[in-house]
Design a protein around this motif. Structure first.
Motif, PDB file in Angstrom:
ATOM      1  N   VAL A   9       0.849  -1.185   0.000  1.00  0.00           N
ATOM      2  CA  VAL A   9       0.000   0.000   0.000  1.00  0.00           C
ATOM      3  C   VAL A   9       0.886   1.237   0.000  1.00  0.00           C
ATOM      4  O   VAL A   9       1.777   1.358   0.851  1.00  0.00           O
ATOM      5  N   GLY A  10       0.655   2.156  -0.922  1.00  0.00           N
ATOM      6  CA  GLY A  10       1.408   3.400  -0.978  1.00  0.00           C
ATOM      7  C   GLY A  10       1.035   4.315   0.175  1.00  0.00           C
ATOM      8  O   GLY A  10      -0.146   4.480   0.488  1.00  0.00           O
ATOM      9  N   VAL A  11       2.072   4.871   0.828  1.00  0.00           N
ATOM     10  CA  VAL A  11       1.820   5.757   1.969  1.00  0.00           C
ATOM     11  C   VAL A  11       2.431   7.147   1.781  1.00  0.00           C
ATOM     12  O   VAL A  11       2.333   7.982   2.678  1.00  0.00           O
ATOM     13  N   GLY A  12       3.054   7.378   0.641  1.00  0.00           N
ATOM     14  CA  GLY A  12       3.610   8.698   0.379  1.00  0.00           C
ATOM     15  C   GLY A  12       4.825   8.622  -0.518  1.00  0.00           C
ATOM     16  O   GLY A  12       5.284   7.537  -0.885  1.00  0.00           O
ATOM     17  N   ARG A  13       5.317   9.787  -0.880  1.00  0.00           N
ATOM     18  CA  ARG A  13       6.518   9.880  -1.711  1.00  0.00           C
ATOM     19  C   ARG A  13       7.742   9.887  -0.804  1.00  0.00           C
ATOM     20  O   ARG A  13       7.653  10.269   0.378  1.00  0.00           O
ATOM     21  N   VAL A  14       8.866   9.487  -1.340  1.00  0.00           N
ATOM     22  CA  VAL A  14      10.101   9.442  -0.557  1.00  0.00           C
ATOM     23  C   VAL A  14      10.355  10.782   0.138  1.00  0.00           C
ATOM     24  O   VAL A  14      10.696  10.827   1.323  1.00  0.00           O
ATOM     25  N   GLY A  15      10.151  11.884  -0.572  1.00  0.00           N
ATOM     26  CA  GLY A  15      10.387  13.208  -0.010  1.00  0.00           C
ATOM     27  C   GLY A  15       9.450  13.597   1.117  1.00  0.00           C
ATOM     28  O   GLY A  15       9.698  14.566   1.831  1.00  0.00           O
ATOM     29  N   ASP A  16       8.376  12.840   1.285  1.00  0.00           N
ATOM     30  CA  ASP A  16       7.429  13.124   2.366  1.00  0.00           C
ATOM     31  C   ASP A  16       7.949  12.681   3.734  1.00  0.00           C
ATOM     32  O   ASP A  16       7.363  13.039   4.765  1.00  0.00           O
ATOM     33  N   ASP A 100       9.232   3.609  -7.886  1.00  0.00           N
ATOM     34  CA  ASP A 100       9.006   4.859  -8.613  1.00  0.00           C
ATOM     35  C   ASP A 100       8.822   6.040  -7.671  1.00  0.00           C
ATOM     36  O   ASP A 100       7.969   6.903  -7.893  1.00  0.00           O
ATOM     37  N   GLY A 101       9.611   6.051  -6.599  1.00  0.00           N
ATOM     38  CA  GLY A 101       9.573   7.162  -5.654  1.00  0.00           C
ATOM     39  C   GLY A 101       8.449   7.103  -4.641  1.00  0.00           C
ATOM     40  O   GLY A 101       8.321   7.990  -3.799  1.00  0.00           O
TER      41      GLY A 101
END
Length: 110
Positions: A9-16, A100-101
């Motif tokens: 499950v996606g939880v955010g972008r790396v920069g977040d 993909d980040g």
């Protein structure tokens, strides 16, 4: 964590995610603390201290791949959620990957 039937499950972008700072996310009704190390690795633990005073882990301090519990000052391995000696205990750890980040956490409802 058993990796069978795991859904990422996606939880955010790396920069977040700031380095060494925990971030709380929720997946399937479970509150998780996600940590990014200075080496760029990501780890996810259930956001519940195994210590006798309870509390959450997201406010803990990360050093390398060890989390210092903010309430009990216990040391917890980020890789497997095991409490390090001389204390004992276990926090549920979840697999994390970056695609993909996007930071994705492996979750199984069982």
């Amino acid at each position: 964590m058993d990796t069978k039937e795991v859904t990422y499950v996606g939880v955010g972008r790396v920069g977040d995610f700031e380095e060494r700072i925990g971030r709380v996310v929720r997946i399937g009704g479970v509150e998780l603390a996600v940590f990014r190390t200075t080496g760029g690795e990501f780890f996810a633990l259930e956001n519940r201290s195994p210590g006798p005073r309870g509390g959450t882990l997201a406010d803990g301090i990360v050093s390398g791949v060890v989390l210092f519990d903010p309430i009990c000052d216990w040391r917890i391995g980020l890789r497997d959620g095991a409490v390090l000696a001389p204390d004992t205990g276990q926090v549920r750890a979840y697999p994390v990957r970056v695609q993909d980040g996007e930071v994705q956490i492996g979750y199984s409802a069982s």
